[in-house]
Design a protein around this motif. Structure first.
Motif, PDB file in Angstrom:
ATOM      1  N   TRP A 191       0.989  -0.999  -0.060  1.00  0.00           N
ATOM      2  CA  TRP A 191      -0.493  -0.162   0.151  1.00  0.00           C
ATOM      3  C   TRP A 191       0.951   1.579   0.152  1.00  0.00           C
ATOM      4  O   TRP A 191       1.552   1.550   0.400  1.00  0.00           O
ATOM      5  N   THR A 192       0.441   2.350  -1.027  1.00  0.00           N
ATOM      6  CA  THR A 192       1.279   3.799  -0.828  1.00  0.00           C
ATOM      7  C   THR A 192      -0.079   3.999  -0.213  1.00  0.00           C
ATOM      8  O   THR A 192      -0.944   4.705  -0.488  1.00  0.00           O
ATOM      9  N   VAL A 193       1.193   5.625   0.643  1.00  0.00           N
ATOM     10  CA  VAL A 193       0.671   6.622   1.621  1.00  0.00           C
ATOM     11  C   VAL A 193       1.433   7.643   1.907  1.00  0.00           C
ATOM     12  O   VAL A 193       2.299   7.376   1.536  1.00  0.00           O
ATOM     13  N   ASN A 194       0.618   8.748   1.289  1.00  0.00           N
ATOM     14  CA  ASN A 194       1.213   9.974   1.137  1.00  0.00           C
ATOM     15  C   ASN A 194       1.269  10.186   2.829  1.00  0.00           C
ATOM     16  O   ASN A 194       1.327   9.673   3.586  1.00  0.00           O
ATOM     17  N   VAL A 195       2.471  10.910   2.966  1.00  0.00           N
ATOM     18  CA  VAL A 195       3.298  11.194   3.631  1.00  0.00           C
ATOM     19  C   VAL A 195       3.610  13.312   3.607  1.00  0.00           C
ATOM     20  O   VAL A 195       3.555  13.888   3.118  1.00  0.00           O
ATOM     21  N   THR A 196       3.467  13.579   5.088  1.00  0.00           N
ATOM     22  CA  THR A 196       3.036  14.924   5.254  1.00  0.00           C
ATOM     23  C   THR A 196       3.804  15.178   6.577  1.00  0.00           C
ATOM     24  O   THR A 196       3.806  14.636   7.098  1.00  0.00           O
ATOM     25  N   LYS A 197       4.359  16.307   6.686  1.00  0.00           N
ATOM     26  CA  LYS A 197       5.011  17.067   7.669  1.00  0.00           C
ATOM     27  C   LYS A 197       4.226  18.726   8.427  1.00  0.00           C
ATOM     28  O   LYS A 197       4.231  19.615   7.457  1.00  0.00           O
ATOM     29  N   THR A 198       3.720  18.454   9.033  1.00  0.00           N
ATOM     30  CA  THR A 198       3.292  19.483   9.120  1.00  0.00           C
ATOM     31  C   THR A 198       4.353  21.261   9.941  1.00  0.00           C
ATOM     32  O   THR A 198       5.604  20.511  10.337  1.00  0.00           O
ATOM     33  N   GLN A 209      -6.451   5.463   4.858  1.00  0.00           N
ATOM     34  CA  GLN A 209      -8.061   4.392   5.100  1.00  0.00           C
ATOM     35  C   GLN A 209      -8.019   3.440   4.458  1.00  0.00           C
ATOM     36  O   GLN A 209      -8.522   2.381   4.634  1.00  0.00           O
ATOM     37  N   GLU A 210      -7.263   3.357   3.211  1.00  0.00           N
ATOM     38  CA  GLU A 210      -7.766   2.243   2.224  1.00  0.00           C
ATOM     39  C   GLU A 210      -6.880   0.959   2.848  1.00  0.00           C
ATOM     40  O   GLU A 210      -7.296   0.059   2.750  1.00  0.00           O
ATOM     41  N   PHE A 211      -5.260   1.029   3.531  1.00  0.00           N
ATOM     42  CA  PHE A 211      -4.701   0.373   4.168  1.00  0.00           C
ATOM     43  C   PHE A 211      -6.015  -0.446   5.366  1.00  0.00           C
ATOM     44  O   PHE A 211      -5.915  -1.940   5.372  1.00  0.00           O
ATOM     45  N   SER A 219      -9.239  -4.184  -3.649  1.00  0.00           N
ATOM     46  CA  SER A 219      -8.647  -2.694  -4.058  1.00  0.00           C
ATOM     47  C   SER A 219      -7.278  -2.438  -3.718  1.00  0.00           C
ATOM     48  O   SER A 219      -6.720  -1.350  -3.848  1.00  0.00           O
ATOM     49  N   ILE A 220      -6.548  -3.276  -3.374  1.00  0.00           N
ATOM     50  CA  ILE A 220      -4.621  -3.422  -3.526  1.00  0.00           C
ATOM     51  C   ILE A 220      -4.248  -3.239  -4.443  1.00  0.00           C
ATOM     52  O   ILE A 220      -4.298  -3.910  -5.615  1.00  0.00           O
ATOM     53  N   SER A 221      -2.978  -2.319  -4.361  1.00  0.00           N
ATOM     54  CA  SER A 221      -1.813  -2.331  -5.078  1.00  0.00           C
ATOM     55  C   SER A 221      -0.741  -3.610  -5.363  1.00  0.00           C
ATOM     56  O   SER A 221      -0.619  -3.686  -4.078  1.00  0.00           O
ATOM     57  N   SER A 222      -0.655  -4.073  -6.365  1.00  0.00           N
ATOM     58  CA  SER A 222       0.100  -4.792  -5.931  1.00  0.00           C
ATOM     59  C   SER A 222       2.061  -4.132  -5.999  1.00  0.00           C
ATOM     60  O   SER A 222       2.087  -3.381  -6.034  1.00  0.00           O
ATOM     61  N   SER A 223       2.503  -5.346  -5.122  1.00  0.00           N
ATOM     62  CA  SER A 223       4.048  -5.066  -4.469  1.00  0.00           C
ATOM     63  C   SER A 223       4.862  -5.170  -5.863  1.00  0.00           C
ATOM     64  O   SER A 223       5.806  -5.835  -5.892  1.00  0.00           O
TER      65      SER A 223
END
Length: 288
Positions: free
Chosen positions: A75-82, A94-96, A139-143
């Motif tokens: 699973w690919t997730v977006n990373v943010t820094k505040t 949420q998808e994970f 809905s999973i992306s393969s590795s």
């Protein structure tokens, strides 16, 4: 026959040695845990601040999540820094959770494999390691391509900050999931962790994170094991709040109802509190 037996023994010893070497290497990898708490980390996940020392040099705009022991899916997730330095998993998180049927009380252990890739162990609310049988593959992306483009330190300190500035102010109650807790389970001892506090009641001291993780020794001695139950929390004025305690990894954590108690009593992340067990399932909370 003797030679065959020796060869078999040699193969067995070699396999065991290799397995031990892999385990030893695995143990050296940095890890952190998260307990899934509805409303706290189901929309986004905050990486514990102390853990950031392991990822800051490789921080990028996305991270790869995999289940430990499985290379079938990722699973690919977006990373943010505040602006205040919190690092979060947002888009894709949420998808994970959905794909792995994860819910309130599930306990996740993240192992950092480097290059913004994490292997995850899942323990359910019975405190048992979950077998990988709840994946929804639709809905999973393969590795496939797991490469993650690194950012320089200057770039990584700036990406996506503006989009979460207001959110960071509103989310003071869940910036850091780490809670450092110590307990004093002696029934007749007056020794305490804080010089100004003395009590003959069992108590533990905790630095507040997203939720309150009860020290395992305290939980084993005073709480019903493997069960969720209601706890009454009282402030210094005697006002009461009802909070739900959930079992997790041989202990308990306080979640449902805790945000209301914390907000009413102005308890924020990194506050230090002492939880004093007055009687069964009733605790007085002292803010240090």
């Amino acid at each position: 026959m003797k030679n065959v037996k020796k060869n078999r023994q040699s193969i067995t010893i070699g396999s065991t040695t290799e397995k031990m070497a892999r385990m030893s290497k695995e143990e050296k990898k940095p890890t952190f845990f998260q307990i899934i708490c509805k409303g706290f980390n189901t929309e986004k996940l905050t990486v514990p601040r102390k853990f950031l020392t392991h990822v800051l040099k490789e921080l990028s705009e996305r991270a790869i999540l995999k289940l430990k022991g499985s290379s079938d899916y990722s699973w690919t997730v977006n990373v943010t820094k505040t602006p205040k330095g919190a690092v979060r998993f947002n888009g894709g998180w949420q998808e994970f959770l959905k794909d792995n049927s994860l819910g309130h009380g599930d306990f996740l252990v993240f192992t950092y494999d480097g290059k913004m890739q994490f292997s995850i162990d899942i323990f359910d609310n019975t405190a048992c390691h979950r077998i990988d049988d709840k994946i929804n593959p639709n809905s999973i992306s393969s590795s496939g391509d797991d490469s993650v483009q690194n950012l320089s330190s200057s770039e990584s300190s700036e990406f996506d900050e503006s989009t979460e500035e207001e959110e960071d102010e509103e989310d003071d109650s869940c910036k850091d999931s780490e809670a450092t807790c110590e307990d004093n389970v002696s029934e007749d001892s007056e020794a305490t962790q804080t010089e100004s506090f003395k009590s003959n009641f069992p108590h533990f001291e905790c630095v507040i994170g997203e939720s309150v993780f009860v020290p395992s020794a305290f939980s084993r001695k005073h709480f019903p094991q493997g069960k969720s139950f209601e706890v009454i929390l009282k402030n210094a004025k005697g006002k009461k709040w009802e909070v739900k305690a959930y079992p997790a990894n041989g202990s308990h954590f306080l979640s449902k109802g805790w945000p209301e108690f914390a907000s009413a009593n102005k308890i924020i992340i990194d506050s230090t509190c002492i939880f004093e067990l007055l009687r069964a399932n009733t605790m007085m909370v002292h803010i240090v």
